[in-house]
Design a protein around this motif. Structure first.
Motif, PDB file in Angstrom:
ATOM      1  N   SER A   1      39.486  34.259  36.527  1.00  0.00           N
ATOM      2  CA  SER A   1      38.813  34.369  37.819  1.00  0.00           C
ATOM      3  C   SER A   1      38.813  33.015  38.503  1.00  0.00           C
ATOM      4  O   SER A   1      38.372  32.026  37.927  1.00  0.00           O
ATOM      5  CB  SER A   1      37.376  34.852  37.633  1.00  0.00           C
ATOM      6  N   THR A   2      39.348  32.968  39.717  1.00  0.00           N
ATOM      7  CA  THR A   2      39.369  31.729  40.507  1.00  0.00           C
ATOM      8  C   THR A   2      39.138  32.082  41.977  1.00  0.00           C
ATOM      9  O   THR A   2      38.853  33.229  42.314  1.00  0.00           O
ATOM     10  CB  THR A   2      40.716  30.988  40.375  1.00  0.00           C
ATOM     11  N   THR A   3      39.323  31.119  42.834  1.00  0.00           N
ATOM     12  CA  THR A   3      39.128  31.309  44.268  1.00  0.00           C
ATOM     13  C   THR A   3      40.262  32.136  44.866  1.00  0.00           C
ATOM     14  O   THR A   3      41.428  31.943  44.544  1.00  0.00           O
ATOM     15  CB  THR A   3      39.061  29.936  44.964  1.00  0.00           C
ATOM     16  N   SER A   4      39.901  33.049  45.739  1.00  0.00           N
ATOM     17  CA  SER A   4      40.881  33.841  46.490  1.00  0.00           C
ATOM     18  C   SER A   4      40.629  33.631  47.976  1.00  0.00           C
ATOM     19  O   SER A   4      39.554  33.197  48.373  1.00  0.00           O
ATOM     20  CB  SER A   4      40.763  35.331  46.144  1.00  0.00           C
ATOM     21  N   TYR A   5      41.649  33.940  48.771  1.00  0.00           N
ATOM     22  CA  TYR A   5      41.464  33.875  50.215  1.00  0.00           C
ATOM     23  C   TYR A   5      42.361  34.900  50.900  1.00  0.00           C
ATOM     24  O   TYR A   5      43.329  35.382  50.320  1.00  0.00           O
ATOM     25  CB  TYR A   5      41.715  32.463  50.771  1.00  0.00           C
ATOM     26  N   LYS A   6      41.993  35.216  52.145  1.00  0.00           N
ATOM     27  CA  LYS A   6      42.735  36.213  52.919  1.00  0.00           C
ATOM     28  C   LYS A   6      42.709  35.815  54.387  1.00  0.00           C
ATOM     29  O   LYS A   6      41.680  35.389  54.912  1.00  0.00           O
ATOM     30  CB  LYS A   6      42.088  37.586  52.728  1.00  0.00           C
ATOM     31  N   LEU A   7      43.861  35.960  55.049  1.00  0.00           N
ATOM     32  CA  LEU A   7      43.984  35.801  56.498  1.00  0.00           C
ATOM     33  C   LEU A   7      44.531  37.113  57.033  1.00  0.00           C
ATOM     34  O   LEU A   7      45.500  37.656  56.486  1.00  0.00           O
ATOM     35  CB  LEU A   7      44.934  34.658  56.834  1.00  0.00           C
ATOM     36  N   VAL A   8      43.934  37.642  58.090  1.00  0.00           N
ATOM     37  CA  VAL A   8      44.344  38.959  58.575  1.00  0.00           C
ATOM     38  C   VAL A   8      44.251  39.024  60.097  1.00  0.00           C
ATOM     39  O   VAL A   8      43.419  38.369  60.721  1.00  0.00           O
ATOM     40  CB  VAL A   8      43.490  40.079  57.919  1.00  0.00           C
ATOM     41  N   GLY A   9      45.148  39.813  60.660  1.00  0.00           N
ATOM     42  CA  GLY A   9      45.108  40.137  62.076  1.00  0.00           C
ATOM     43  C   GLY A   9      45.193  41.645  62.219  1.00  0.00           C
ATOM     44  O   GLY A   9      45.881  42.309  61.443  1.00  0.00           O
TER      45      GLY A   9
ATOM     46  N   GLY B   1      48.510  40.890  57.216  1.00  0.00           N
ATOM     47  CA  GLY B   1      47.802  39.745  56.675  1.00  0.00           C
ATOM     48  C   GLY B   1      48.470  39.155  55.454  1.00  0.00           C
ATOM     49  O   GLY B   1      49.535  39.602  55.009  1.00  0.00           O
ATOM     50  N   TYR B   2      47.818  38.150  54.920  1.00  0.00           N
ATOM     51  CA  TYR B   2      48.254  37.478  53.698  1.00  0.00           C
ATOM     52  C   TYR B   2      47.027  37.339  52.813  1.00  0.00           C
ATOM     53  O   TYR B   2      45.942  36.963  53.283  1.00  0.00           O
ATOM     54  CB  TYR B   2      48.819  36.087  54.011  1.00  0.00           C
ATOM     55  N   ILE B   3      47.191  37.657  51.539  1.00  0.00           N
ATOM     56  CA  ILE B   3      46.087  37.516  50.588  1.00  0.00           C
ATOM     57  C   ILE B   3      46.579  36.805  49.339  1.00  0.00           C
ATOM     58  O   ILE B   3      47.690  37.044  48.880  1.00  0.00           O
ATOM     59  CB  ILE B   3      45.449  38.884  50.250  1.00  0.00           C
ATOM     60  N   ASP B   4      45.753  35.903  48.846  1.00  0.00           N
ATOM     61  CA  ASP B   4      45.999  35.215  47.580  1.00  0.00           C
ATOM     62  C   ASP B   4      44.870  35.632  46.648  1.00  0.00           C
ATOM     63  O   ASP B   4      43.707  35.345  46.905  1.00  0.00           O
ATOM     64  CB  ASP B   4      46.007  33.701  47.796  1.00  0.00           C
ATOM     65  N   PHE B   5      45.212  36.333  45.565  1.00  0.00           N
ATOM     66  CA  PHE B   5      44.216  36.826  44.616  1.00  0.00           C
ATOM     67  C   PHE B   5      43.779  35.756  43.615  1.00  0.00           C
ATOM     68  O   PHE B   5      43.003  36.039  42.715  1.00  0.00           O
ATOM     69  CB  PHE B   5      44.765  38.041  43.861  1.00  0.00           C
ATOM     70  N   GLY B   6      44.270  34.550  43.737  1.00  0.00           N
ATOM     71  CA  GLY B   6      43.904  33.480  42.819  1.00  0.00           C
ATOM     72  C   GLY B   6      44.875  33.386  41.666  1.00  0.00           C
ATOM     73  O   GLY B   6      45.999  33.898  41.730  1.00  0.00           O
ATOM     74  N   LYS B   7      44.441  32.718  40.585  1.00  0.00           N
ATOM     75  CA  LYS B   7      45.317  32.591  39.443  1.00  0.00           C
ATOM     76  C   LYS B   7      44.527  32.671  38.147  1.00  0.00           C
ATOM     77  O   LYS B   7      43.338  32.373  38.109  1.00  0.00           O
ATOM     78  CB  LYS B   7      46.133  31.307  39.499  1.00  0.00           C
ATOM     79  N   ALA B   8      45.234  33.075  37.106  1.00  0.00           N
ATOM     80  CA  ALA B   8      44.682  33.109  35.752  1.00  0.00           C
ATOM     81  C   ALA B   8      45.291  31.939  34.987  1.00  0.00           C
ATOM     82  O   ALA B   8      46.461  31.602  35.178  1.00  0.00           O
ATOM     83  CB  ALA B   8      45.031  34.434  35.081  1.00  0.00           C
ATOM     84  N   LYS B   9      44.484  31.316  34.120  1.00  0.00           N
ATOM     85  CA  LYS B   9      44.946  30.178  33.325  1.00  0.00           C
ATOM     86  C   LYS B   9      44.609  30.428  31.863  1.00  0.00           C
ATOM     87  O   LYS B   9      43.525  30.926  31.550  1.00  0.00           O
ATOM     88  CB  LYS B   9      44.233  28.893  33.757  1.00  0.00           C
ATOM     89  N   ALA B  10      45.526  30.052  30.973  1.00  0.00           N
ATOM     90  CA  ALA B  10      45.279  30.177  29.536  1.00  0.00           C
ATOM     91  C   ALA B  10      45.898  28.987  28.821  1.00  0.00           C
ATOM     92  O   ALA B  10      46.910  28.435  29.254  1.00  0.00           O
ATOM     93  CB  ALA B  10      45.867  31.472  28.998  1.00  0.00           C
ATOM     94  N   THR B  11      45.269  28.597  27.724  1.00  0.00           N
ATOM     95  CA  THR B  11      45.783  27.533  26.862  1.00  0.00           C
ATOM     96  C   THR B  11      45.863  28.072  25.441  1.00  0.00           C
ATOM     97  O   THR B  11      44.921  28.700  24.955  1.00  0.00           O
ATOM     98  CB  THR B  11      44.866  26.294  26.906  1.00  0.00           C
TER      99      THR B  11
ATOM    100  N   ALA C   1      49.197  32.296  35.894  1.00  0.00           N
ATOM    101  CA  ALA C   1      49.756  33.437  36.624  1.00  0.00           C
ATOM    102  C   ALA C   1      49.047  33.496  37.972  1.00  0.00           C
ATOM    103  O   ALA C   1      47.818  33.396  38.035  1.00  0.00           O
ATOM    104  CB  ALA C   1      49.557  34.730  35.857  1.00  0.00           C
ATOM    105  N   ARG C   2      49.798  33.647  39.042  1.00  0.00           N
ATOM    106  CA  ARG C   2      49.241  33.728  40.400  1.00  0.00           C
ATOM    107  C   ARG C   2      49.802  34.965  41.080  1.00  0.00           C
ATOM    108  O   ARG C   2      50.970  35.298  40.925  1.00  0.00           O
ATOM    109  CB  ARG C   2      49.604  32.489  41.199  1.00  0.00           C
ATOM    110  N   ALA C   3      48.970  35.646  41.860  1.00  0.00           N
ATOM    111  CA  ALA C   3      49.387  36.844  42.593  1.00  0.00           C
ATOM    112  C   ALA C   3      48.988  36.703  44.055  1.00  0.00           C
ATOM    113  O   ALA C   3      47.822  36.415  44.359  1.00  0.00           O
ATOM    114  CB  ALA C   3      48.755  38.090  41.992  1.00  0.00           C
ATOM    115  N   SER C   4      49.953  36.895  44.965  1.00  0.00           N
ATOM    116  CA  SER C   4      49.668  36.779  46.393  1.00  0.00           C
ATOM    117  C   SER C   4      50.749  37.526  47.167  1.00  0.00           C
ATOM    118  O   SER C   4      51.812  37.828  46.624  1.00  0.00           O
ATOM    119  CB  SER C   4      49.643  35.306  46.820  1.00  0.00           C
TER     120      SER C   4
END
Length: 188
Positions: A48-56, A69-79, A91-94
């Motif tokens: 769980s991280t920060t997401s953002y969206k821009l839309v018209g 619009g454009y949406i960035d669902f954030g990213k997952a991180k693992a070690t 992993a990032r999804a947008s």
């Protein structure tokens, strides 16, 4: 990617040209994104991280809007520790989205909406270890659905809250993605 973006923009242009009386809007949101990844076997995992969206959007009928619009669902991180070395993966999804939004008023200033459409989802993976790094991405068209609410401060300025859901895919593996966000919308 540019061809798909151009096709989405052309499709939105066709939608916009059908509504001579209509009004449009632009908005931006920021919130909490989540990518449902399997954290089993990792030393640490954060999905769980920060997401953002821009839309018209543009009014097609009194309650129906076409949106781009454009949406960035954030990213997952693992070690993970492999042979005594720390391996970090992300992993990032947008992506670009094109869809419809149906808005329902709830009294004088409140409204709710339901959104449905397609998203050109890009899933990016990156792995790094001391002295090594690799990355790859895959783009797929996926469905998305969203629910939202809003409060009108005046006829133009609105406060909005949105929940957006879709799927990210890489090499035939899929993960659920979501964004819970707050933002502002300006109607013109």
């Amino acid at each position: 990617m540019r061809k798909i973006a151009f096709a989405l923009a052309a499709a939105m242009g066709c939608l916009l040209s059908t509504a001579g009386h209509a009004a449009g809007y632009v908005g931006g949101n920021i919130g909490a994104g989540h990518i449902e990844v399997d954290c089993d076997g990792t030393d640490s995992c954060k999905n769980s991280t920060t997401s953002y969206k821009l839309v018209g959007g543009y009014e097609l009928t009194s309650n129906l809007y076409g949106e781009l619009g454009y949406i960035d669902f954030g990213k997952a991180k693992a070690t993970t520790t492999v042979l005594g070395q720390s391996v970090r993966t992300t992993a990032r999804a947008s992506g670009l989205m094109l869809g419809l939004a149906y808005q329902v008023p709830f009294g004088e200033n409140w409204f709710g909406n339901v959104r449905l459409g397609a998203i050109n989802m890009e899933t990016k993976l990156r792995a790094s270890a001391p002295g090594l790094s690799a990355s790859d991405s895959e783009t797929n068209v996926k469905a998305y659905v969203g629910l939202g609410f809003g409060y009108s401060f005046n006829p133009n300025l609105k406060f909005v809250g949105d929940a957006d859901f879709s799927r990210a895919e890489y090499d035939d593996d899929e993960a659920s993605v979501r964004s819970l966000s707050l933002g502002v919308r300006y109607d013109f």
